[in-house]
Design a protein around this motif. Structure first.
Motif, PDB file in Angstrom:
ATOM      1  N   PHE A 120       0.817  -1.224   0.000  1.00  0.00           N
ATOM      2  CA  PHE A 120       0.000   0.000   0.000  1.00  0.00           C
ATOM      3  C   PHE A 120       0.843   1.264   0.000  1.00  0.00           C
ATOM      4  N   GLN A 121       2.123   1.158   0.432  1.00  0.00           N
ATOM      5  CA  GLN A 121       2.962   2.348   0.486  1.00  0.00           C
ATOM      6  C   GLN A 121       3.645   2.646  -0.852  1.00  0.00           C
ATOM      7  N   VAL A 122       3.715   1.626  -1.725  1.00  0.00           N
ATOM      8  CA  VAL A 122       4.489   1.825  -2.959  1.00  0.00           C
ATOM      9  C   VAL A 122       3.648   1.698  -4.238  1.00  0.00           C
ATOM     10  N   TYR A 145       0.890 -10.114   5.260  1.00  0.00           N
ATOM     11  CA  TYR A 145      -0.006  -9.048   5.741  1.00  0.00           C
ATOM     12  C   TYR A 145       0.828  -7.911   6.317  1.00  0.00           C
ATOM     13  N   HIS A 146       0.901  -6.836   5.546  1.00  0.00           N
ATOM     14  CA  HIS A 146       1.648  -5.653   5.989  1.00  0.00           C
ATOM     15  C   HIS A 146       0.652  -4.497   6.122  1.00  0.00           C
ATOM     16  N   PHE A 147      -0.004  -4.438   7.235  1.00  0.00           N
ATOM     17  CA  PHE A 147      -0.937  -3.356   7.619  1.00  0.00           C
ATOM     18  C   PHE A 147      -2.197  -3.242   6.743  1.00  0.00           C
ATOM     19  N   ILE A 176       2.892 -11.741   9.651  1.00  0.00           N
ATOM     20  CA  ILE A 176       2.280 -10.433   9.933  1.00  0.00           C
ATOM     21  C   ILE A 176       3.386  -9.437  10.233  1.00  0.00           C
ATOM     22  N   ASN A 177       3.318  -8.281   9.582  1.00  0.00           N
ATOM     23  CA  ASN A 177       4.319  -7.250   9.841  1.00  0.00           C
ATOM     24  C   ASN A 177       3.966  -6.458  11.094  1.00  0.00           C
ATOM     25  N   GLU A 178       4.868  -6.463  12.059  1.00  0.00           N
ATOM     26  CA  GLU A 178       4.784  -5.608  13.253  1.00  0.00           C
ATOM     27  C   GLU A 178       3.400  -5.620  13.909  1.00  0.00           C
ATOM     28  N   GLN A 179       3.063  -6.753  14.424  1.00  0.00           N
ATOM     29  CA  GLN A 179       1.792  -6.902  15.138  1.00  0.00           C
ATOM     30  C   GLN A 179       1.679  -5.903  16.305  1.00  0.00           C
ATOM     31  N   THR A 191      14.373  -7.515   8.351  1.00  0.00           N
ATOM     32  CA  THR A 191      13.384  -7.267   7.305  1.00  0.00           C
ATOM     33  C   THR A 191      13.179  -5.773   7.034  1.00  0.00           C
ATOM     34  N   GLU A 192      13.593  -4.917   7.966  1.00  0.00           N
ATOM     35  CA  GLU A 192      13.553  -3.460   7.745  1.00  0.00           C
ATOM     36  C   GLU A 192      14.581  -2.791   8.626  1.00  0.00           C
ATOM     37  N   ASN A 193      15.212  -1.753   8.065  1.00  0.00           N
ATOM     38  CA  ASN A 193      16.099  -0.871   8.823  1.00  0.00           C
ATOM     39  C   ASN A 193      16.459   0.256   7.853  1.00  0.00           C
ATOM     40  N   SER A 232       5.322   7.299   3.552  1.00  0.00           N
ATOM     41  CA  SER A 232       5.560   6.890   4.944  1.00  0.00           C
ATOM     42  C   SER A 232       4.214   6.672   5.639  1.00  0.00           C
ATOM     43  N   GLY A 233       4.238   5.802   6.616  1.00  0.00           N
ATOM     44  CA  GLY A 233       2.997   5.473   7.316  1.00  0.00           C
ATOM     45  C   GLY A 233       2.245   6.700   7.817  1.00  0.00           C
ATOM     46  N   ARG A 234       2.984   7.660   8.395  1.00  0.00           N
ATOM     47  CA  ARG A 234       2.308   8.820   8.987  1.00  0.00           C
ATOM     48  C   ARG A 234       2.769  10.157   8.429  1.00  0.00           C
ATOM     49  N   ASP A 283       7.032  13.362   2.892  1.00  0.00           N
ATOM     50  CA  ASP A 283       8.073  14.184   3.525  1.00  0.00           C
ATOM     51  C   ASP A 283       9.217  13.315   4.027  1.00  0.00           C
ATOM     52  N   LYS A 284       8.843  12.166   4.559  1.00  0.00           N
ATOM     53  CA  LYS A 284       9.836  11.306   5.197  1.00  0.00           C
ATOM     54  C   LYS A 284      10.224  10.221   4.205  1.00  0.00           C
ATOM     55  N   ARG A 285      11.376  10.408   3.571  1.00  0.00           N
ATOM     56  CA  ARG A 285      11.786   9.474   2.515  1.00  0.00           C
ATOM     57  C   ARG A 285      12.826   8.492   3.042  1.00  0.00           C
ATOM     58  N   TYR A 286      12.783   7.291   2.497  1.00  0.00           N
ATOM     59  CA  TYR A 286      13.682   6.235   2.967  1.00  0.00           C
ATOM     60  C   TYR A 286      14.490   5.580   1.849  1.00  0.00           C
ATOM     61  N   GLY A 287      14.135   5.837   0.576  1.00  0.00           N
ATOM     62  CA  GLY A 287      14.635   4.979  -0.508  1.00  0.00           C
ATOM     63  C   GLY A 287      16.065   5.218  -0.932  1.00  0.00           C
TER      64      GLY A 287
END
Ligand code: BG6
Length: 467
Positions: free
Chosen positions: A22-24, A118-120, A163-166, A367-369, A421-423, A427-431
């Motif tokens: 959903f984010q990409v 399942y990622h959110f 499940i991602n980050e329950q 799986t993420e950092n 970004s989730g929230r 503005d908040k880029r990670y790529g």
């Protein structure tokens, strides 16, 4: 303290990068996709929604070509439940086709797909029908969704994530479709029930995966913010330990040992928020444990004891700063922070890896950092040295862990490409790859390789020799 004793990362180490559907993807109303909980969430003012995102749905071939150029050994992605089953139950063939093409493209370009089930992205229809994870029916629906994935993509995927980050889901009730009006004790009770249902669902899906795909490996994605004590007072060490129990191990004890952590049980008992349990669940969990632990690590916490005598039912918040009578989160002058106040502590990742392995003897897959930042595009370039430094320091800790004999299967940087970004929207880029759009304007969605892209390419190519 021990340091790198390895010259390079092992040949089979999965240098990767990650995204979530959903984010990409964007293409929110294309090819029969249904409505997910986040599609109808209110957004922060000035922040984009997820409807177009990075438009990966239409750019996936170009994006995968860039992954190949980067040299990725693995690509972690999630499959959208509502693209595949728009109402959470009925199959949409167009959704299956899209992911078949996508996964074929990934494997044809020599990368190992690591798939999050399942990622959110939860179907709103299931929330409407029975309250989503509040009901045991959610366990059956999650199992059925996983079965559809195993049947359709099982020949293409070796690594599955449940499940991602329950824990994170429970901190943001809107991601579960829960009304903002439920608060205090009612919310805590519901959150514990949902958490429990997700643990049972995870065990069911692990069982199914082992039955249907004996050569695959499967694990959950946990999100430790490994706490260290605020001072050398013994009580702060205890508070830090209790924070870790109540923020992370309360889930992994169910996943990996099929039991409640004693402190978690006591916490629920004291607050009268114990979930409803069926007797066969515990045996199911004990007999169907993960093959590895997926770990998202961004930040750690520093924690002091909290001396209040009475607990209170906290209102739901994004992050619980304080548990009266147990712990409170403090600041730490030795640790810098991101622009969003997240502690940058690479050593926290090593602590978490070592502690998880010591507890469960399961390999870890990071799986993420990554580092969320306000990137600036200037002269068609993004000079993101801060991201290079962040990833360099975290990967060095992983190299240390490997050198000390702790098994780490791979590392997926968050994220391969800029995404929503989730929230914080765009503005908040990670790529490693910049996407030319912002919150207000879609512009031309051009892909631009950042400085970190070339740096990571070198690291992968030399198998981390310079780290
Ligand atoms: C993790 C999630 O919690 O952190 C990602 O799995 C998320 O989906 C990432 O994007 C970073 O969080 P944020 O809020 O900065 O996007």
């Amino acid at each position: 303290m021990y340091h790198n004793r390895l010259k390079q990362f092992p040949e089979e180490f999965l240098f990767g990068a990650a995204t979530s559907a959903f984010q990409v993807e964007g293409a929110a109303d294309v090819d029969g996709r249904g409505i997910a909980v986040h599609d109808i969430q209110p957004k922060k003012k000035g922040i984009t929604d997820f409807s177009v995102a990075s438009d990966h749905y239409h750019h996936y071939q170009e994006d995968i070509a860039l992954m190949k150029e980067l040299g990725l050994k693995a690509y972690r992605l999630s499959l959208s439940w509502v693209r595949i089953m728009p109402d959470g139950k009925t199959i949409n063939p167009a959704g299956i086709d899209f992911y078949k093409k996508l996964l074929d493209e990934v494997t044809a370009n020599g990368m190992e797909p690591i798939v999050t089930i399942y990622h959110f992205e939860y179907p709103q229809a299931l929330v409407g029908r029975y309250g989503g994870w509040a009901s045991r029916e959610a366990i059956d629906d999650f199992e059925r969704f996983a079965e559809v994935l195993f049947e359709n993509f099982g020949d293409k995927v070796k690594y599955w994530l449940t499940i991602n980050e329950q824990d994170h889901l429970l901190k943001i009730p809107s991601r579960l479709g829960i009304s903002e009006e439920i608060e205090g004790k009612d919310y805590l009770k519901l959150a514990e029930q949902m958490n429990y249902h997700m643990c049972v669902a995870t065990a069911r899906v692990i069982k199914l995966c082992h039955e249907l795909l004996p050569h695959a490996q499967i694990g959950p994605v946990i999100n430790p913010m490994y706490a260290i004590p605020n001072s050398n007072r013994p009580e702060d060490t205890l508070a830090a330990m209790e924070f870790n129990e109540l923020s992370t191990y309360y889930i992994t004890e169910l996943h990996c040992r099929g039991r409640f952590a004693p402190l978690h049980w006591k916490y629920m008992e004291d607050r009268d928020i114990l979930p409803e349990i069926e007797s066969e669940d515990m045996e199911l969990m004990r007999n169907n444990t993960p093959d590895f632990l997926g770990m998202n690590y961004y930040l750690n916490q520093t924690v002091a004891t909290n001396k209040k005598e009475q607990f209170s039912y906290h209102e739901k918040t994004v992050f619980i700063q304080e548990e009266p009578g147990i712990y409170e989160i403090t600041t730490n002058d030795n640790i810098t922070q991101t622009d969003w106040g997240w502690n940058i502590c690479p050593e926290g990742m090593k602590l978490a890896i070592m502690d998880f392995y010591n507890r469960y003897q399961l390999p870890i897959l990071v799986t993420e950092n990554g580092l969320g930042a306000y990137d600036v595009l200037e002269n068609n370039q993004v000079e993101d040295d801060y991201r290079i430094e962040y990833i360099h320091n975290h990967l060095s800790q992983i190299k240390d862990c490997l050198g000390l004999g702790y098994p780490v299967l791979g590392y997926c940087a968050w994220s391969f490409i800029d995404l929503v970004s989730g929230r914080e929207g765009m503005d908040k880029r990670y790529g490693f790859v910049y996407v030319n759009r912002d919150n207000e304007e879609l512009k031309d969605m051009r892909r631009i390789k950042k400085k970190s892209f070339y740096w990571y390419q070198t690291i992968i190519n030399e198998r981390g020799e310079s780290l």
